[in-house]
Design an enzyme around this catalytic site. Structure first.
Site, PDB file in Angstrom:
ATOM      1  N   THR A  13       0.843  -1.192   0.000  1.00 49.84           N
ATOM      2  CA  THR A  13       0.000   0.000   0.000  1.00 49.84           C
ATOM      3  C   THR A  13       0.883   1.248   0.000  1.00 49.84           C
ATOM      4  O   THR A  13       1.985   1.254   0.547  1.00 49.84           O
ATOM      5  CB  THR A  13      -0.952   0.023   1.201  1.00 49.84           C
ATOM      6  OG1 THR A  13      -0.219   0.198   2.413  1.00 49.84           O
ATOM      7  CG2 THR A  13      -1.769  -1.263   1.275  1.00 49.84           C
ATOM      8  N   TYR A 155       0.333  11.876  15.681  1.00 46.78           N
ATOM      9  CA  TYR A 155       1.089  11.026  14.765  1.00 46.78           C
ATOM     10  C   TYR A 155       1.876   9.977  15.546  1.00 46.78           C
ATOM     11  O   TYR A 155       1.880   8.787  15.194  1.00 46.78           O
ATOM     12  CB  TYR A 155       2.028  11.885  13.921  1.00 46.78           C
ATOM     13  CG  TYR A 155       2.904  11.075  12.987  1.00 46.78           C
ATOM     14  CD1 TYR A 155       2.346  10.347  11.943  1.00 46.78           C
ATOM     15  CD2 TYR A 155       4.286  11.034  13.159  1.00 46.78           C
ATOM     16  CE1 TYR A 155       3.133   9.599  11.090  1.00 46.78           C
ATOM     17  CE2 TYR A 155       5.088  10.290  12.304  1.00 46.78           C
ATOM     18  CZ  TYR A 155       4.506   9.571  11.275  1.00 46.78           C
ATOM     19  OH  TYR A 155       5.298   8.828  10.440  1.00 46.78           O
TER      20      TYR A 155
END
Length: 265
Positions: A13, A155
């Site tokens: 991906t 994050y």
């Protein structure tokens, strides 16, 4: 060394550029048939064409993994020509917002893109791996999962979730022939990082020569035992190793490729 990837099909991906592109190209060079994923058709097709022109084998799957519909489209395209033996979950985004800047909506959006997108592909690809009795799941994590910093907390948290998720999955896949592991990169050089370093150099007094700038940036911002940035190819090499027959006995592990940035055992 024959790592026995010939004939294996690998979905990577986020492989139409950057780290994912490097992983796809190295897997293809080792004989795997790779599926290039992205959201931009032309970029994905260009990478696939480059791999095919160099003697490899590549097809394309397009879709936004932040949505169920996009994940369905990618899985359908990936499986249309045969089973997927290897899933490299690499797609994701970063965010440089601080605690005071990141809203709850920012946290949710980043978690959806960086963690739930991995889950979507696991749910769509692993069932057919179980039928094969063999499979490799490689998830790209990061050093900030282990040694978080005060900046970009949302994050950092998504990377930690990826690590935790991968180990949990390894436990779930006991005795299936499928392994689940994390590759945890350190600071990796790429054109975007070089552009940022060039802009930041005057502020920090790093000089004008790019090699000098990179060296000083490492010393001040990301000190490590190699005194340099890593390269996408070095991360790709770790992924390829974990996909190989030599990694049959490795599951639920975190392979740090960070030059010794993380200061723990």
């Amino acid at each position: 060394m024959d790592i026995q990837l010939k004939g294996k099909r690998a979905l990577i991906t986020g492989s139409s550029s950057g780290l994912g592109e490097a992983i796809a190209k190295m897997l293809a060079s080792e004989g795997a048939m790779v599926i290039i994923h992205g959201r931009n058709l032309k970029r994905a097709e260009d990478i696939a064409a480059e791999i095919n022109a160099s003697g490899g084998s590549a097809t394309v799957a397009i879709g936004d993994l932040a949505t169920d519909e996009g994940a369905d489209a990618v899985a359908t395209a990936a499986l249309s020509s045969g089973p997927v033996d290897i899933l490299v979950n690499n797609a994701g985004v970063t965010s440089h917002k601080s605690w005071g800047e990141a809203s709850t909506e920012d946290w949710l959006a980043l978690y959806n893109t960086n963690v739930v997108s991995y889950v979507r592909m696991i749910q769509r690809i692993v069932p057919q791996m179980k039928e094969l009795g063999w499979g490799r799941l490689i998830h790209i994590g990061g050093g900030l999962a282990i040694q978080p910093i005060k900046e970009q907390p949302h994050y950092n948290a998504t990377l930690a979730a990826r690590h935790n998720m991968s180990v949990s999955l390894a436990r779930q896949l006991k005795e299936t022939g499928i392994t689940s592991n994390i590759v945890s990169p350190g600071a990796i050089i790429n054109p975007m990082v070089e552009q940022w370093l060039e802009r930041a150099a005057p502020k920090f007094g790093w000089g004008t020569d790019m090699e000098e700038i990179k060296y000083k940036a490492v010393q001040e911002l990301i000190p490590n035992d190699t005194s340099r940035f890593g390269t996408p190819e070095e991360i790709a090499g770790a992924v390829v190793y974990l996909c190989s027959r030599f990694a049959d006995y490795i599951s639920g592990s975190v392979l740090r490729v960070d030059g010794g940035t993380i200061r723990c055992l």
